[in-house]
Design an enzyme around this catalytic site. Structure first.
Site, PDB file in Angstrom:
ATOM      1  CB  THR A  51      51.868 -76.663 -63.604  1.00 38.94           C
ATOM      2  OG1 THR A  51      52.113 -75.305 -63.985  1.00 38.94           O
ATOM      3  CG2 THR A  51      53.167 -77.447 -63.694  1.00 38.94           C
ATOM      4  NE  ARG A 177      49.121 -68.189 -64.670  1.00 37.81           N
ATOM      5  CZ  ARG A 177      48.262 -67.203 -64.898  1.00 37.81           C
ATOM      6  NH1 ARG A 177      48.624 -66.206 -65.675  1.00 37.81           N
ATOM      7  NH2 ARG A 177      47.069 -67.207 -64.351  1.00 37.81           N
ATOM      8  CG  ASP A 199      41.883 -76.102 -64.790  1.00 38.97           C
ATOM      9  OD1 ASP A 199      41.648 -75.360 -63.807  1.00 38.97           O
ATOM     10  OD2 ASP A 199      42.860 -75.939 -65.546  1.00 38.97           O
TER      11      ASP A 199
END
Length: 349
Positions: A51, A177, A199
């Protein structure tokens, strides 16, 4: 003779031009490196790292193109089937009673292939199952059943999602998600800087990949889901998620690679945390907590535990509290992060 000298001059001119281009490229690269800030974005599974990345795309890029929206549309509709399966399974685990009409609708539902397109008929079936109070009761016990908090967001709006021309809104995408697998590297232009965000997946099986991303990291960002103090790991239901997050942060922040690296802690899911603490005492996670059902005391208690693990004589830990799905909140966070980074960089000059 004249032609030979002319050719030599032309060759030297080309070589000089080539040399100048190389020097210019090296200067540009050097200048880029001055402005580039490499972040390593870490956190355990479902902490909200993805997010965080999506908000950067919305705020500093052009947002989500049609191709991405189509990917999320399919994922959201697939997740509606998965969420319903989890809720039905939850009634069996908890022994929750549901209406006879609902039982008929749930018959054979667990065998449905969620990878196939969600039909209008199936969506209507899901909608009716979701209306049952017993199913809603199971959702309220979701922290013990590995049911995502966002499930109700989509189930409450299934009629909109099933419209023929449905295209996910920014909010739909922020709530959706898709677990990060492998390593995702993205760049964003933030004022005078280029932020390179690395990430990596937060699940246990993905963490072994972190070690390969330690080179040249300017800032370590660690995301904590503050609301998960009463939840267990998806991979191991004997382990508390907050305990796992603390241990993972300790091992990462105090790794020899990071002892001098600027560190930012982002405590996410404040909305869910403030809702949960009205009913669930943090003593379920921390036996030494004495603040009762007080959100401010609990927030301070948990954040200090993380801060004490990460802070040392060589670096301070900057902390932020937010709900990552709210864009205006994240805009403020990113602005404050940039100020912190500039301050930390100036100390090293």
């Amino acid at each position: 003779m004249g032609n030979k000298q002319k050719k030599i001059k032309e060759r030297r001119k080309k070589e000089l031009s080539k040399s100048e281009k190389i020097e210019k490229a090296l200067e540009q690269e050097k200048e880029f490196q001055k402005q580039e800030i490499k972040f390593l974005l870490l956190g355990t599974g479902e902490s909200g790292k993805s997010t965080f990345i999506k908000q950067l795309e919305l705020i500093y890029k052009t947002g989500f193109d049609n191709e991405k929206r189509e990917l999320y549309r399919r994922t959201i509709q697939k997740n509606l089937i998965l969420h319903t399966k989890h809720l039905i399974h939850g009634t069996e685990i908890l022994g929750t009673k549901i209406k006879n009409e609902t039982k008929k609708l749930t018959k054979g539902f667990l065998e449905i292939d969620e990878t196939k397109p969600l039909t209008l008929e199936l969506s209507e079936r899901i909608s009716k199952i979701w209306e049952d109070n017993g199913i809603k009761k199971v959702f309220r016990s979701r922290s013990t059943l590995q049911i995502p908090d966002s499930a109700s967001y989509y189930l409450n709006d299934i009629k909109r999602i099933m419209k023929v021309k449905y295209q996910p809104t920014d909010k739909d995408i922020l709530y959706c998600r898709i677990p990060t697998t492998g390593i995702v590297k993205v760049q964003f232009k933030v004022n005078d800087f280029v932020w390179t965000i690395v990430d990596v997946g937060g699940q246990r099986s993905e963490r072994r990949k972190w070690i390969h991303q330690f080179d040249d990291v300017s800032v370590l960002i660690y995301v904590v889901a503050l609301s998960e103090y009463d939840q267990k790991l998806y991979e191991d239901e004997t382990i508390n998620r907050m305990h796992e997050s603390l241990e993972t942060f300790d091992n990462t922040a105090n790794n020899s690679y990071f002892l001098r690296t600027s560190c930012i802690l982002i405590f996410n899911k404040m909305d869910l945390f403030e809702e949960k603490i009205q009913k669930v005492d943090p003593r379920t996670c921390f036996r030494d907590y004495r603040g009762g059902l007080n959100a401010e005391k609990a927030k301070k208690f948990v954040s200090e535990k993380f801060k004490n693990l990460g802070q040392n004589k060589k670096r301070k830990v900057k902390m932020f509290f937010t709900t990552a799905t709210i864009t205006r909140n994240m805009t403020k966070i990113f602005n404050r992060m940039e100020q912190f980074i500039i301050q930390e960089s100036s100390k090293k000059l």
